[in-house]
Enzyme design. Structure first.
Site, mmCIF file in Angstrom:
data_model
loop_
_atom_site.group_PDB
_atom_site.id
_atom_site.type_symbol
_atom_site.label_atom_id
_atom_site.label_comp_id
_atom_site.label_asym_id
_atom_site.label_seq_id
_atom_site.Cartn_x
_atom_site.Cartn_y
_atom_site.Cartn_z
ATOM 1 N N GLU A 170 -13.589 -8.871 -0.351
ATOM 2 C CA GLU A 170 -14.285 -7.570 -0.469
ATOM 3 C C GLU A 170 -14.571 -7.236 -1.939
ATOM 4 O O GLU A 170 -14.333 -6.110 -2.399
ATOM 5 C CB GLU A 170 -13.426 -6.463 0.149
ATOM 6 C CG GLU A 170 -12.999 -6.751 1.578
ATOM 7 C CD GLU A 170 -12.180 -5.638 2.217
ATOM 8 O OE1 GLU A 170 -11.147 -5.250 1.644
ATOM 9 O OE2 GLU A 170 -12.595 -5.142 3.276
ATOM 10 N N HIS A 209 -11.603 -6.693 -6.189
ATOM 11 C CA HIS A 209 -11.862 -5.873 -4.995
ATOM 12 C C HIS A 209 -12.572 -4.589 -5.412
ATOM 13 O O HIS A 209 -12.079 -3.835 -6.265
ATOM 14 C CB HIS A 209 -10.515 -5.576 -4.323
ATOM 15 C CG HIS A 209 -10.626 -4.826 -3.043
ATOM 16 N ND1 HIS A 209 -10.627 -3.455 -2.979
ATOM 17 C CD2 HIS A 209 -10.738 -5.263 -1.765
ATOM 18 C CE1 HIS A 209 -10.724 -3.077 -1.709
ATOM 19 N NE2 HIS A 209 -10.790 -4.153 -0.955
ATOM 20 N N HIS A 231 0.809 -1.224 0.000
ATOM 21 C CA HIS A 231 0.000 0.000 0.000
ATOM 22 C C HIS A 231 0.840 1.271 0.000
ATOM 23 O O HIS A 231 0.378 2.319 0.446
ATOM 24 C CB HIS A 231 -0.935 0.056 1.224
ATOM 25 C CG HIS A 231 -2.106 -0.868 1.170
ATOM 26 N ND1 HIS A 231 -2.019 -2.224 1.419
ATOM 27 C CD2 HIS A 231 -3.424 -0.637 0.928
ATOM 28 C CE1 HIS A 231 -3.215 -2.772 1.330
ATOM 29 N NE2 HIS A 231 -4.096 -1.842 1.025
ATOM 30 N N CYS A 274 -10.557 2.276 7.256
ATOM 31 C CA CYS A 274 -10.599 3.031 5.996
ATOM 32 C C CYS A 274 -11.891 3.832 5.829
ATOM 33 O O CYS A 274 -11.886 4.937 5.275
ATOM 34 C CB CYS A 274 -10.422 2.083 4.812
ATOM 35 S SG CYS A 274 -11.472 0.613 4.882
ATOM 36 N N CYS A 275 -13.025 3.266 6.316
ATOM 37 C CA CYS A 275 -14.321 3.887 5.990
ATOM 38 C C CYS A 275 -14.594 5.221 6.713
ATOM 39 O O CYS A 275 -15.018 6.179 6.053
ATOM 40 C CB CYS A 275 -15.465 2.919 6.258
ATOM 41 S SG CYS A 275 -15.395 1.380 5.309
ATOM 42 N N GLY A 286 -0.565 -2.701 -5.385
ATOM 43 C CA GLY A 286 -1.698 -3.605 -5.191
ATOM 44 C C GLY A 286 -3.010 -2.897 -4.947
ATOM 45 O O GLY A 286 -4.077 -3.526 -5.052
ATOM 46 N N GLU A 321 -19.154 -2.422 1.126
ATOM 47 C CA GLU A 321 -18.334 -1.602 2.021
ATOM 48 C C GLU A 321 -18.641 -0.120 1.809
ATOM 49 O O GLU A 321 -18.846 0.328 0.669
ATOM 50 C CB GLU A 321 -16.847 -1.884 1.728
ATOM 51 C CG GLU A 321 -15.908 -1.106 2.630
ATOM 52 C CD GLU A 321 -14.442 -1.314 2.268
ATOM 53 O OE1 GLU A 321 -14.121 -2.298 1.574
ATOM 54 O OE2 GLU A 321 -13.622 -0.472 2.690
HETATM 55 O O1 FUB Z 1 -6.732 -1.832 1.522
HETATM 56 C C1 FUB Z 1 -7.104 -0.543 1.977
HETATM 57 C C2 FUB Z 1 -8.562 -0.520 2.291
HETATM 58 O O2 FUB Z 1 -8.849 -1.463 3.326
HETATM 59 C C3 FUB Z 1 -9.470 -0.947 1.171
HETATM 60 O O3 FUB Z 1 -9.779 0.067 0.277
HETATM 61 C C4 FUB Z 1 -10.653 -1.435 1.904
HETATM 62 O O4 FUB Z 1 -11.497 -2.218 1.108
HETATM 63 C C5 FUB Z 1 -10.025 -2.195 3.049
HETATM 64 O O5 FUB Z 1 -9.666 -3.464 2.645
HETATM 65 ZN ZN ZN Z 2 -13.561 1.162 3.955
#
Ligand code: FUB
Ligand code: ZN
Length: 664
Positions: free
Chosen positions: A327, A275, A157, A420-421, A207, A343
């Site tokens: 996901e 994803h 990431h 993340c959300c 990724g 999500e």
């Molecule tokens: O991988 C980063 C974030 O975490 C993703 O966008 C979400 O779906 C969660 O997996």
């Molecule tokens: Zn999220």
């Protein structure tokens, strides 16, 4: 700190030009976001008030508790966690939560000055700047001994975090006029540019897409074309299997190349897959590239993929990503209500992709989906209190839901291990005014209906509405140039009947623009300040049926009104009836009732239902075709509330899709 080694142009942006997605002057977009965009009342103002007064101010505390800020401090000055395993948090991308919060706070500052919030932003900007390595690299996980940078492209990431840093920096620049975070972002982008590319140290992608759209926004804010070129490289390089699946340390499960969008180049893709967030962030970045490059093939692919998503992989709520496993998007029409993953970030990503497509093409259907997603599958992720969240947004929860290890639960939670959300929702709510209106050379387009002021260059309007509870939208012209302009109002796809008047008389030219019965209502005239346009969208409650291919909810009906999807929550049913114990009788008209006392003020909808007879059990849950042995019970009233407001009153069953009484 070393200055940015490249010349970076920083045009003086007018404060009004805040907000995300600012196509460059040469971009091939049909529309551009309106520079003047303020939500000043009504439904979204209240949701944004909670965001501004609760969610955003409490963000730094959550980031402190979760260790995100401690990680940055540890790198910046050696305090806190030391090396390797002392990194706080379970994911390499902890830094991205900080950047998303910064972005949210900056869009909020662009809307409403707030000295305390501004000081908090600068404190965290300083911390981020201090954590940056001499060569521009920045990711605390690897800086704290997590491994060698740029060697774990699958799960690392690093470019994802870089992208969120760039987006925060662009927001900081556009909102405050300051360059401090932009310099940090540029130095990181320059480092990435030095490392990635054909013949360079790394010739591969990350990724998790995200850096693509961010680099293009960085290009737009700096004028530096290398960032646009780098974004193009990452978009074109994807789909060629550069990610060695499952080889990163500690990851022995192989999600397959579609998971990280490395299975096929976008231009050759025919379905959204893998994803969900990764897919949609990538498509958002590609839409930015199509806008900046005028690439017609890319645009065509994006239109095809968007259409595939809408036609076969989108829930009634606008939510996307039906599988808990990885996901991900499921197969076409694989849209189970109970196992819906949907999500919150995927809903946000869908809005981001659709908005870019709306600007690129000028077509209203993209904003139809944005509306559906905002009011339903996105907003359900945000607790009414502004401090509890949903990560997954199913359309059915049983009274005793099963919970699989590793599954995200459908209970509101103050923060998540993978958080993340919440900050993602904060940044969308903070920047929401910029998704309401756009402009082109001919005039102004209203994509969403929210009380406020919108416009640009001497043509601006004030909108008053009680949407989504009422369908009346009043538009008063504030400024108008002394020449003809076109005001375009989106006629929502859900609306079967409407009226449109100008200064009380019929609106000539208020017709659809060729996109079938839905589309834009366009009024072209020599507008004068004080002109009043009134749009009345009739919004009776309605029952919606699924396409027969959506096997999971065949034979069911859902209640909708205007842009809102409704659900039956146990808390609202007589005697605490579990909605799983009822059928909905579609032959009985629905009744609307406004309840100012409920869930912050909502319109409820009453439907007629049939109960499962008390004591009825079933030894065998099947019967001869054409019979209905278990569902002949007494009549009851069922109460539906807006789906976005569910799960705010503790545990209890919920369903959007109700099995409908079949008449033999
Ligand atoms: O991988 C980063 C974030 O975490 C993703 O966008 C979400 O779906 C969660 O997996
Ligand atoms: Zn999220």
């Amino acid at each position: 700190m070393r200055p940015c080694p490249y010349f970076v142009r920083r045009p003086q942006l007018k404060a009004a030009h805040a907000g995300p997605v600012r196509p460059s002057t040469d971009a091939a977009t049909a529309l551009r976001p309106a520079a003047l965009a303020r939500i000043e009342g009504g439904f979204w103002a209240e949701r944004r008030r909670v965001n501004a007064e609760v969610s955003i101010p409490e963000g730094p505390q959550r980031l402190e508790e979760a260790g995100n800020l401690a990680n940055l401090r540890a790198v910046a000055d050696g305090s806190g966690p030391k090396a390797g395993s002392d990194f706080l948090g379970d994911f390499q991308f902890q830094d991205s939560d900080v950047y998303k919060w910064l972005e949210a706070a900056c869009w909020q500052l662009a809307d409403t000055p707030d000295p305390a919030l501004a000081a908090e932003v600068e404190r965290i900007v300083d911390l981020v700047a201090a954590a940056q390595r001499e060569d521009g690299y920045l990711q605390t996980y690897y800086q704290l001994g997590g491994g060698e940078p740029w060697t774990e492209l699958g799960w690392g990431h690093e470019l994802y975090c870089a992208g969120h840093l760039m987006q925060a920096a662009v927001a900081h620049r556009r909102a405050t006029g300051r360059a401090r975070l932009l310099d940090v972002a540029c130095r990181f982008a320059d480092h990435i540019d030095a490392v990635f590319g054909p013949g360079k140290k790394v010739d591969a992608v990350c990724g998790h897409p995200e850096v693509e759209t961010a680099l293009i926004e960085l290009f737009r804010s700096t004028g530096e074309r290398r960032y646009l070129d780098l974004a193009r490289y990452f978009i074109d390089r994807r789909g060629h299997g550069t990610l060695a699946a499952g080889t990163d340390r500690g990851h022995d499960r192989d999600p397959g190349p579609a998971y990280w969008q490395d299975h096929t180049p976008i231009r050759e893709a025919h379905e959204v897959t893998g994803h969900a967030v990764r897919q949609l962030y990538l498509l958002a970045g590609a839409a930015d590239l199509a806008a900046e490059s005028g690439d017609a093939d890319l645009r065509q692919a994006l239109e095809r993929l968007w259409q595939d998503m809408v036609a076969t992989k989108t829930y009634l709520t606008g939510g996307v990503g039906s599988r808990h496993d990885w996901e991900s998007f499921g197969d076409a029409h694989e849209l189970p209500a109970d196992r819906a993953y949907t999500e919150t970030c995927a809903a946000i990503a869908s809005v981001q992709f659709s908005w870019r497509m709306a600007l690129l093409t000028g077509e209203s259907r993209y904003s139809d989906l944005i509306e559906r997603t905002l009011f339903n599958g996105f907003l359900s992720g945000v607790g009414l209190d502004g401090r509890t969240w949903l990560y997954v947004n199913p359309l059915h929860l049983r009274a005793r839901p099963h919970e699989r290890p590793g599954d995200q639960t459908a209970h509101r939670t103050p923060w998540f291990r993978c958080a993340c959300c919440p900050p993602n929702a904060m940044r969308l709510l903070a920047s929401l005014p910029y998704y309401v209106a756009s402009t082109d050379a001919n005039g102004l387009q209203l994509h969403q209906y929210a009380t406020g002021v919108y416009g640009q260059d001497g043509f601006s309007v004030r909108v008053e509405t009680e949407y989504p509870w009422h369908g009346t939208v009043t538009v008063n012209v504030q400024d108008a140039p002394a020449e003809e302009r076109t005001l375009s109002l989106r006629l929502p796809a859900w609306c079967g009947d409407h009226t449109l008047t100008v200064n009380g008389g019929p609106a000539d030219g208020g017709a659809s623009d060729g996109q079938g019965p839905v589309g834009w209502l366009r009024i072209t005239r020599d507008f004068r300040p004080g002109d009043t346009i009134q749009l009345n969208l009739t919004m009776p409650p309605r029952l919606t049926a699924p396409h027969p291919r959506v096997d999971a909810v065949r034979g069911c009906a859902a209640v909708e009104r205007g842009p809102l999807v409704y659900c039956l929550e146990q808390a609202d049913q007589r005697g605490g009836l579990d909605p799983d114990d009822a059928l909905l009788d579609a032959a009985v008209p629905l009744a609307v009732r406004y309840r100012p006392d409920l869930l912050g003020g909502v319109t409820t909808i009453a439907a007629s239902g049939r109960l499962l007879p008390p004591g009825e059990t079933s030894d065998w849950p099947y019967s001869p075709h054409g019979t209905q042995p278990h569902w002949s019970g007494e009549v009851t009233e069922l109460t539906a509330v807006p789906y976005y407001a569910w799960a705010n009153r503790g545990a209890g069953a919920m369903r959007v899709w109700m099995p409908a009484v079949q008449r033999m």
